[in-house]
Structure formats: structure tokens, C-alpha cells
Design a protein around this motif. Structure first.
Motif, PDB file in Angstrom:
ATOM      1  N   LEU A   4      -9.873  21.825  25.503  1.00 50.67           N
ATOM      2  CA  LEU A   4     -11.249  22.004  25.929  1.00 50.67           C
ATOM      3  C   LEU A   4     -11.426  23.455  26.351  1.00 50.67           C
ATOM      4  N   ILE A   5     -12.383  24.129  25.742  1.00 50.23           N
ATOM      5  CA  ILE A   5     -12.696  25.501  26.105  1.00 50.23           C
ATOM      6  C   ILE A   5     -14.040  25.507  26.810  1.00 50.23           C
ATOM      7  N   LEU A   6     -14.049  26.000  28.020  1.00 55.44           N
ATOM      8  CA  LEU A   6     -15.297  26.104  28.780  1.00 55.44           C
ATOM      9  C   LEU A   6     -15.954  27.413  28.370  1.00 55.44           C
ATOM     10  N   GLY A   8     -16.573  29.267  24.442  1.00 59.36           N
ATOM     11  CA  GLY A   8     -16.270  29.103  23.024  1.00 59.36           C
ATOM     12  C   GLY A   8     -17.322  29.642  22.093  1.00 59.36           C
ATOM     13  N   THR A   9     -18.331  30.341  22.637  1.00 59.67           N
ATOM     14  CA  THR A   9     -19.411  30.829  21.773  1.00 59.67           C
ATOM     15  C   THR A   9     -19.544  32.347  21.760  1.00 59.67           C
ATOM     16  N   ALA A  10     -18.772  33.069  22.584  1.00 61.95           N
ATOM     17  CA  ALA A  10     -18.928  34.520  22.662  1.00 61.95           C
ATOM     18  C   ALA A  10     -17.567  35.205  22.747  1.00 61.95           C
ATOM     19  N   PHE A  11     -17.417  36.264  22.035  1.00 68.80           N
ATOM     20  CA  PHE A  11     -16.277  37.186  22.030  1.00 68.80           C
ATOM     21  C   PHE A  11     -14.933  36.497  22.263  1.00 68.80           C
ATOM     22  N   LEU A  12     -14.332  36.651  23.461  1.00 65.73           N
ATOM     23  CA  LEU A  12     -12.981  36.134  23.674  1.00 65.73           C
ATOM     24  C   LEU A  12     -12.909  34.627  23.523  1.00 65.73           C
ATOM     25  N   SER A  13     -13.795  33.895  24.187  1.00 62.55           N
ATOM     26  CA  SER A  13     -13.680  32.432  24.138  1.00 62.55           C
ATOM     27  C   SER A  13     -13.914  31.902  22.727  1.00 62.55           C
ATOM     28  N   ARG A  14     -14.777  32.555  21.965  1.00 64.47           N
ATOM     29  CA  ARG A  14     -14.989  32.118  20.580  1.00 64.47           C
ATOM     30  C   ARG A  14     -13.763  32.411  19.728  1.00 64.47           C
ATOM     31  N   GLU A  15     -13.107  33.542  19.985  1.00 65.46           N
ATOM     32  CA  GLU A  15     -11.891  33.870  19.244  1.00 65.46           C
ATOM     33  C   GLU A  15     -10.766  32.893  19.584  1.00 65.46           C
ATOM     34  N   ILE A  16     -10.693  32.475  20.832  1.00 68.63           N
ATOM     35  CA  ILE A  16      -9.711  31.450  21.203  1.00 68.63           C
ATOM     36  C   ILE A  16      -9.985  30.169  20.426  1.00 68.63           C
ATOM     37  N   ALA A  17     -11.255  29.764  20.403  1.00 62.61           N
ATOM     38  CA  ALA A  17     -11.614  28.542  19.681  1.00 62.61           C
ATOM     39  C   ALA A  17     -11.311  28.669  18.197  1.00 62.61           C
ATOM     40  N   ARG A  18     -11.634  29.813  17.619  1.00 65.30           N
ATOM     41  CA  ARG A  18     -11.383  30.024  16.185  1.00 65.30           C
ATOM     42  C   ARG A  18      -9.897  29.899  15.871  1.00 65.30           C
ATOM     43  N   GLN A  19      -9.073  30.556  16.656  1.00 67.91           N
ATOM     44  CA  GLN A  19      -7.637  30.511  16.404  1.00 67.91           C
ATOM     45  C   GLN A  19      -7.062  29.113  16.665  1.00 67.91           C
ATOM     46  N   ALA A  20      -7.589  28.431  17.670  1.00 68.40           N
ATOM     47  CA  ALA A  20      -7.100  27.084  17.971  1.00 68.40           C
ATOM     48  C   ALA A  20      -7.412  26.118  16.836  1.00 68.40           C
ATOM     49  N   VAL A  21      -8.615  26.222  16.272  1.00 67.89           N
ATOM     50  CA  VAL A  21      -8.975  25.388  15.119  1.00 67.89           C
ATOM     51  C   VAL A  21      -8.070  25.708  13.938  1.00 67.89           C
ATOM     52  N   ALA A  22      -7.849  27.000  13.687  1.00 64.89           N
ATOM     53  CA  ALA A  22      -7.004  27.416  12.568  1.00 64.89           C
ATOM     54  C   ALA A  22      -5.571  26.914  12.719  1.00 64.89           C
ATOM     55  N   ALA A  23      -5.125  26.738  13.962  1.00 63.55           N
ATOM     56  CA  ALA A  23      -3.766  26.253  14.224  1.00 63.55           C
ATOM     57  C   ALA A  23      -3.656  24.740  14.139  1.00 63.55           C
ATOM     58  N   GLY A  24      -4.777  24.069  13.916  1.00 66.95           N
ATOM     59  CA  GLY A  24      -4.753  22.619  13.756  1.00 66.95           C
ATOM     60  C   GLY A  24      -4.989  21.830  15.022  1.00 66.95           C
ATOM     61  N   THR A  62      -8.717  12.744  28.525  1.00 68.75           N
ATOM     62  CA  THR A  62      -7.704  13.680  29.003  1.00 68.75           C
ATOM     63  C   THR A  62      -7.581  14.849  28.036  1.00 68.75           C
ATOM     64  N   TRP A  63      -7.070  15.959  28.570  1.00 64.23           N
ATOM     65  CA  TRP A  63      -6.941  17.178  27.788  1.00 64.23           C
ATOM     66  C   TRP A  63      -5.527  17.732  27.925  1.00 64.23           C
ATOM     67  N   ASP A  64      -4.965  18.124  26.806  1.00 68.84           N
ATOM     68  CA  ASP A  64      -3.663  18.790  26.876  1.00 68.84           C
ATOM     69  C   ASP A  64      -3.809  20.166  27.511  1.00 68.84           C
ATOM     70  N   ALA A  65      -4.947  20.806  27.272  1.00 64.43           N
ATOM     71  CA  ALA A  65      -5.177  22.136  27.826  1.00 64.43           C
ATOM     72  C   ALA A  65      -6.666  22.360  28.039  1.00 64.43           C
ATOM     73  N   VAL A  66      -6.994  22.982  29.155  1.00 66.85           N
ATOM     74  CA  VAL A  66      -8.357  23.429  29.435  1.00 66.85           C
ATOM     75  C   VAL A  66      -8.298  24.939  29.622  1.00 66.85           C
ATOM     76  N   ILE A  67      -9.256  25.646  29.025  1.00 71.60           N
ATOM     77  CA  ILE A  67      -9.302  27.103  29.117  1.00 71.60           C
ATOM     78  C   ILE A  67     -10.641  27.505  29.723  1.00 71.60           C
ATOM     79  N   GLU A  68     -10.563  28.207  30.847  1.00 69.75           N
ATOM     80  CA  GLU A  68     -11.740  28.586  31.632  1.00 69.75           C
ATOM     81  C   GLU A  68     -11.881  30.105  31.637  1.00 69.75           C
ATOM     82  N   VAL A  69     -13.094  30.612  31.372  1.00 71.57           N
ATOM     83  CA  VAL A  69     -13.334  32.055  31.356  1.00 71.57           C
ATOM     84  C   VAL A  69     -14.391  32.478  32.376  1.00 71.57           C
ATOM     85  N   ALA A  70     -14.754  31.607  33.303  1.00 70.59           N
ATOM     86  CA  ALA A  70     -15.875  31.858  34.212  1.00 70.59           C
ATOM     87  C   ALA A  70     -15.645  33.071  35.096  1.00 70.59           C
ATOM     88  N   ARG A  71     -16.758  33.671  35.536  1.00 65.91           N
ATOM     89  CA  ARG A  71     -16.704  34.746  36.537  1.00 65.91           C
ATOM     90  C   ARG A  71     -17.406  34.339  37.828  1.00 65.91           C
TER      91      ARG A  71
END
Length: 332
Positions: A4-6, A8-24, A62-71
């Protein structure tokens, strides 16, 4: 992994999502969508995090991993309350701005932090570092040893919306007279490619890495960086005009970022801001591409987006022209 990426639509978080999808991985992005949409292959849980705990009702299970980018600590605390009990691993993308002292080159993860932003205090650009510290503390409290505090340095590369790094290769590539540069040739720059940072965040989640780790690029002298910008330019080798720091300050030129600034030029007492140790993260598996590749790809992206476009950081052409003329007349 179920990730789960909190965001996923801008710059870093979108790149994380893109790579995670590509990794399966099975990827869900929880976001409003104001900055865009998640990459193809990622599920989209539309939510406005300002709505409080109810915003996370669409992130069931449940989530194996959650990624948070909040400020902002407020939505970060809500997310932790709703999701931390259901997360196997938690990544908080913090910042090296969390450190209290920016004057010491080579400082590592044991350096002192700023005081955390007090609960109820609005999060603003001026208390960015304190906000990140508050979220770090809340994350450690809620996850009980399952969190990676990724203290990122300056992030750039293709798609960077800040202009703090792309200004230089783009400026050298424009055919608009001499390039004004600050007299800081020996000083270090330190940038991490957004693609490398995203890959490291995913790798750390996959291997269960925990604790605070600085995610910085390697150090490159400012003069080496600008020399490489000149070599990449399709224009005739641009002339440079070097200006002293005190003179630039007297002319109202801003450090670091914002309108009429010289990006990567740091204010006094920031000698360690772009010279922090990245050795612990490297030892844990962070891999960095050659900085020349990041620079070349950034220039390619700048050419696509427009070398003459309006920017969030850097000198306006008219301002730079006036400063160069003033400096050349002063030295004549």
C-alpha cells in the motif's frame, strides 16, 4: 508482496508504484488524484486524507508493506492508527532536513534531530524538518520495530518538479549568453536519483530493513557538476561568469531554491547539508547509478519539458542578464 502506497501519483511515490508493479507486486495507491493518477497496473483507492481516519476505510485487509511519504503529522498519525496494526513493514520517507545541525560534513544517522513539531501545530514549509521528526517519532511508536525511516537527501532526476537540480543542465543548454555561477566550485553537491531512491525503498521493504538510514547520493563538487553540464550542452561551450557569494547576497539573489535563486548554492553554516554519509544505506543494499547518468537523463527530460519554461527555482533570464552586465562592468 501486497503493498500500500499512501500517495503514488506524483514524482517519488509514483516511481515507487511503477517499479513495484514492474516487479510483480500487488500495488494499491491511496490518493486523491489531484497530482495525477497511479501508474498502470496499480489499484487506486481514492481518498482524501484530510477526512481523518475514515480516509483509510478503502485500505482493508493486511499489508506486507506500507509506504508513507507525508509531510504533515496529522494525516500520518491517522494512517498509523488505522493501518500500522495490519502492516508487516512500514516505510516512512523522511528527510535529512530532520537533522538539527547542517554544518558538519560526513554526519551519519546518529546526528541529533530537530525538536518534533508539537501536536496541533500546523505543518508549514518553514517547519518541514520538525514535521518530519514528529512523523518519525509517531511511526516508531506505532510500528514497534517494523519501520524503515528513509531519510532522503535532495531527490532529482527525470520529472523533478522542484527545478533545484535540472536548472543547471537546462541553463547550460540554453543559448542565452554567459552562465552566472556562484563561486562555490569546491563545495559538494549531493543528489539521489528518484529511480534509485524508489528502488532502494522497495528493496528495503522486501528485505525487512528497519531503523533510520540516510538515502543520499554520492558527493560531486559543484565545479565538476557544472563542467559536465557544459559538456552535455548542444550549444557552443557556454561562457561562465563567476560571482562571489557576498556579492550575490548583496544583489538579492537567493540561496538554494525559489524565485531568482541559484540552486545548490547553500546558505552559511550548511557545509554538511549536501555532504552527509550514505554508507549505512549502501551497506544495507542501496545502489546508486553514476551521477553522470542522472545528469544526462535530467537534461533529456528538461529538453522535453522545455528549456525556456517557467521555473520554481533559478534565475530569470532577465535577472541573470542584468547581474552579468553589472558584474562585468564592476570588473572592467
Amino acid at each position: 508482496m501486497r503493498i500500500l502506497i499512501l500517495g503514488g501519483t506524483a514524482f517519488l511515490s509514483r516511481e515507487i508504484a511503477r517499479q513495484a508493479v514492474a516487479a510483480g507486486h500487488h500495488v494499491t495507491c491511496l490518493a486523491r488524484g489531484v497530482s495525477g493518477e497511479p501508474p498502470p497496473g496499480a489499484e487506486w483507492a481514492r481518498a482524501d486524507r484530510s477526512a481523518g481516519p475514515a480516509a483509510y476505510s478503502g485500505a482493508a485487509g493486511t499489508w506486507d508493506a506500507v509506504i508513507e511519504v507525508a509531510r504533515d503529522p496529522a494525516p500520518a498519525r491517522d494512517a498509523l492508527a488505522a493501518l500500522a496494526p495490519k502492516a508487516g513493514h512500514w516505510t516512512f520517507v523522511s528527510s535529512c532536513s530532520a537533522y538539527a545541525d547542517n554544518s558538519v560534513p560526513g554526519a551519519a544517522e546518529d546526528a541529533g534531530l530537530l525538536l518534533a513539531l508539537a501536536p496541533g501545530t500546523p505543518s508549514t514549509p518553514g517547519n518541514y524538518g520538525e514535521s518530519k521528526v514528529a512523523i518519525e517519532q509517531a511511526t516508531l511508536d506505532a510500528t514497534r520495530g517494523r519501520a524503515h525511516l528513509c531519510r532522503a537527501g535532495l531527490v532529482s532526476g527525470p520529472g523533478d518538479p522542484t527545478d533545484r537540480y535540472g536548472y543547471w543542465p537546462a541553463r547550460f543548454d540554453r543559448k542565452q549568453g554567459p552562465v552566472l555561477v556562484p563561486d562555490i566550485g569546491h563545495q559538494p553537491t549531493q543528489v539521489i536519483d528518484v529511480r534509485d531512491l524508489a528502488a532502494w525503498i522497495l528493496r528495503a521493504a522486501e528485505q525487512g530493513t528497519t531503523g533510520p538510514l540516510n538515502a543520499n547520493g554520492d558527493q560531486v563538487a559543484f565545479a565538476e557538476l557544472t563542467s559536465a553540464c557544459g559538456e552535455l550542452s548542444t550549444a557552443d561551450t557556454p561562457a561562465t561568469v563567476i560571482a562571489g557569494e557576498e556579492w550575490l547576497v548583496a544583489q538579492g539573489v537567493n540561496h538554494w531554491s525559489g524565485p531568482d535563486s541559484l540552486p545548490l548554492w547553500l546558505p552559511p553554516h550548511h557545509e554538511g547539508f549536501m555532504a552527509r554519509s550514505n554508507q549505512a544505506a549502501k551497506a544495507a543494499g542501496m545502489v546508486l547509478r553514476p551521477w553522470q547518468e542522472t545528469l544526462a537523463d535530467t537534461l533529456g527530460d528538461e529538453r522535453v519539458r522545455g528549456l525556456d519554461r517557467s521555473r520554481k527555482a533559478g534565475l530569470q533570464p532577465a535577472t541573470e542578464y542584468g547581474l552579468v552586465k553589472l558584474l562585468q562592468g564592476r570588473e572592467a
